[in-house]
Write a protein that holds these residues in place. Sequence first.
Motif, PDB file in Angstrom:
ATOM      1  N   LYS A  63      42.961  21.663 -12.978  1.00 31.04           N
ATOM      2  CA  LYS A  63      43.548  20.499 -12.318  1.00 31.04           C
ATOM      3  C   LYS A  63      43.319  19.229 -13.123  1.00 31.04           C
ATOM      4  O   LYS A  63      44.223  18.411 -13.294  1.00 31.04           O
ATOM      5  N   THR A  64      42.093  19.046 -13.608  1.00 31.39           N
ATOM      6  CA  THR A  64      41.804  17.866 -14.427  1.00 31.39           C
ATOM      7  C   THR A  64      42.627  17.893 -15.708  1.00 31.39           C
ATOM      8  O   THR A  64      43.165  16.864 -16.136  1.00 31.39           O
ATOM      9  N   PHE A  65      42.741  19.068 -16.321  1.00 34.16           N
ATOM     10  CA  PHE A  65      43.551  19.184 -17.536  1.00 34.16           C
ATOM     11  C   PHE A  65      44.991  18.761 -17.273  1.00 34.16           C
ATOM     12  O   PHE A  65      45.586  18.012 -18.068  1.00 34.16           O
ATOM     13  N   GLU A  66      45.572  19.206 -16.180  1.00 34.23           N
ATOM     14  CA  GLU A  66      46.967  18.869 -15.877  1.00 34.23           C
ATOM     15  C   GLU A  66      47.132  17.368 -15.646  1.00 34.23           C
ATOM     16  O   GLU A  66      48.143  16.780 -16.073  1.00 34.23           O
ATOM     17  N   ILE A  67      46.150  16.737 -14.989  1.00 31.76           N
ATOM     18  CA  ILE A  67      46.220  15.287 -14.785  1.00 31.76           C
ATOM     19  C   ILE A  67      46.179  14.563 -16.124  1.00 31.76           C
ATOM     20  O   ILE A  67      46.979  13.655 -16.387  1.00 31.76           O
ATOM     21  N   TRP A  68      45.252  14.967 -16.978  1.00 30.67           N
ATOM     22  CA  TRP A  68      45.115  14.309 -18.285  1.00 30.67           C
ATOM     23  C   TRP A  68      46.322  14.592 -19.175  1.00 30.67           C
ATOM     24  O   TRP A  68      46.789  13.710 -19.893  1.00 30.67           O
ATOM     25  N   ALA A  69      46.832  15.816 -19.119  1.00 25.79           N
ATOM     26  CA  ALA A  69      47.958  16.194 -19.982  1.00 25.79           C
ATOM     27  C   ALA A  69      49.236  15.441 -19.618  1.00 25.79           C
ATOM     28  O   ALA A  69      50.130  15.277 -20.456  1.00 25.79           O
ATOM     29  N   LYS A  87      40.615  20.863 -26.281  1.00 28.81           N
ATOM     30  CA  LYS A  87      40.507  20.923 -24.827  1.00 28.81           C
ATOM     31  C   LYS A  87      40.203  22.363 -24.407  1.00 28.81           C
ATOM     32  O   LYS A  87      41.067  23.239 -24.525  1.00 28.81           O
ATOM     33  N   TYR A  88      38.984  22.624 -23.958  1.00 24.39           N
ATOM     34  CA  TYR A  88      38.619  23.932 -23.427  1.00 24.39           C
ATOM     35  C   TYR A  88      38.870  23.896 -21.918  1.00 24.39           C
ATOM     36  O   TYR A  88      38.259  23.109 -21.205  1.00 24.39           O
ATOM     37  N   VAL A  89      39.778  24.744 -21.451  1.00 22.54           N
ATOM     38  CA  VAL A  89      40.252  24.669 -20.069  1.00 22.54           C
ATOM     39  C   VAL A  89      39.849  25.923 -19.307  1.00 22.54           C
ATOM     40  O   VAL A  89      40.220  27.040 -19.679  1.00 22.54           O
ATOM     41  N   VAL A 103      42.353  25.389 -25.696  1.00 22.94           N
ATOM     42  CA  VAL A 103      41.871  26.769 -25.617  1.00 22.94           C
ATOM     43  C   VAL A 103      41.646  27.085 -24.148  1.00 22.94           C
ATOM     44  O   VAL A 103      40.955  26.335 -23.447  1.00 22.94           O
ATOM     45  N   PHE A 104      42.225  28.178 -23.669  1.00 23.91           N
ATOM     46  CA  PHE A 104      42.157  28.495 -22.247  1.00 23.91           C
ATOM     47  C   PHE A 104      41.138  29.610 -22.005  1.00 23.91           C
ATOM     48  O   PHE A 104      41.169  30.648 -22.656  1.00 23.91           O
ATOM     49  N   LEU A 105      40.239  29.338 -21.063  1.00 27.48           N
ATOM     50  CA  LEU A 105      39.111  30.223 -20.798  1.00 27.48           C
ATOM     51  C   LEU A 105      39.288  30.883 -19.442  1.00 27.48           C
ATOM     52  O   LEU A 105      39.169  30.233 -18.397  1.00 27.48           O
ATOM     53  N   HIS A 125      32.323  17.242 -23.449  1.00 28.09           N
ATOM     54  CA  HIS A 125      32.329  16.288 -22.348  1.00 28.09           C
ATOM     55  C   HIS A 125      33.134  16.855 -21.187  1.00 28.09           C
ATOM     56  O   HIS A 125      34.270  17.317 -21.367  1.00 28.09           O
ATOM     57  N   VAL A 126      32.550  16.807 -20.000  1.00 27.44           N
ATOM     58  CA  VAL A 126      33.187  17.326 -18.796  1.00 27.44           C
ATOM     59  C   VAL A 126      33.505  16.155 -17.872  1.00 27.44           C
ATOM     60  O   VAL A 126      32.608  15.419 -17.450  1.00 27.44           O
ATOM     61  N   TYR A 127      34.778  15.970 -17.570  1.00 25.01           N
ATOM     62  CA  TYR A 127      35.221  14.930 -16.641  1.00 25.01           C
ATOM     63  C   TYR A 127      35.812  15.602 -15.402  1.00 25.01           C
ATOM     64  O   TYR A 127      36.493  16.620 -15.507  1.00 25.01           O
TER      65      TYR A 127
END
Length: 204
Positions: A63-69, A87-89, A103-105, A125-127
Amino acid sequence: MRKVIVLNFVSLDGVIQSPGGPEEDTSGGFAYGGWTGPYADDVGGTVINRQMNMPFDLLVGRKTFEIWASYWPQHADAWPGVNAATKYVASNTMTSHEWQPSVFLGGDIAEKVINIKQQQGPDLHVYGSGNLVQTLIKHDLVDAFWLKIFPLTLGGGKRLFADGTIPAAFKVTESTVSSTGVIIVNYERAGAIPTSTVSGSRHP
């Protein structure tokens, strides 16, 4: 070894949900999205600017990745490091995205983060990423918390420290207070919890 650093805005009662805007995360009926905005000032801005300009890779939930992307590719001039960072997701559903490098985990996130920490590279860093943060805390994978603690209580919402938080000691490595009362403080792990008897508390 690379460190995992959790950077979060947090209320006095420990809530980290939807700090940036009303529609950021309304899950659970959360109605106070955007609660950090009224407290912005130059002190906080300077700290955030410094943190965003240091070398880092990102470790975030889907969810955070999609907001930032949806934002950062169009605002590369502000903090170029965000777009340059790997970006490790953490996601079991997303496997690719045009925002690179990513990179998707999937699967065992804790095991994969352990492996990433052992690789060469900048700190992670984790936001935001409430669910991911709980996994990292549970598995003792957080080396530091860089927090902005806001002078308000929200009463409900996703919390930074929830069930599964392990006992651990921390030391303060940096702290300041903004003009609007935000406590900006960095904590790093300091081993196990020390205990002692407080003077005067002994039973006769």
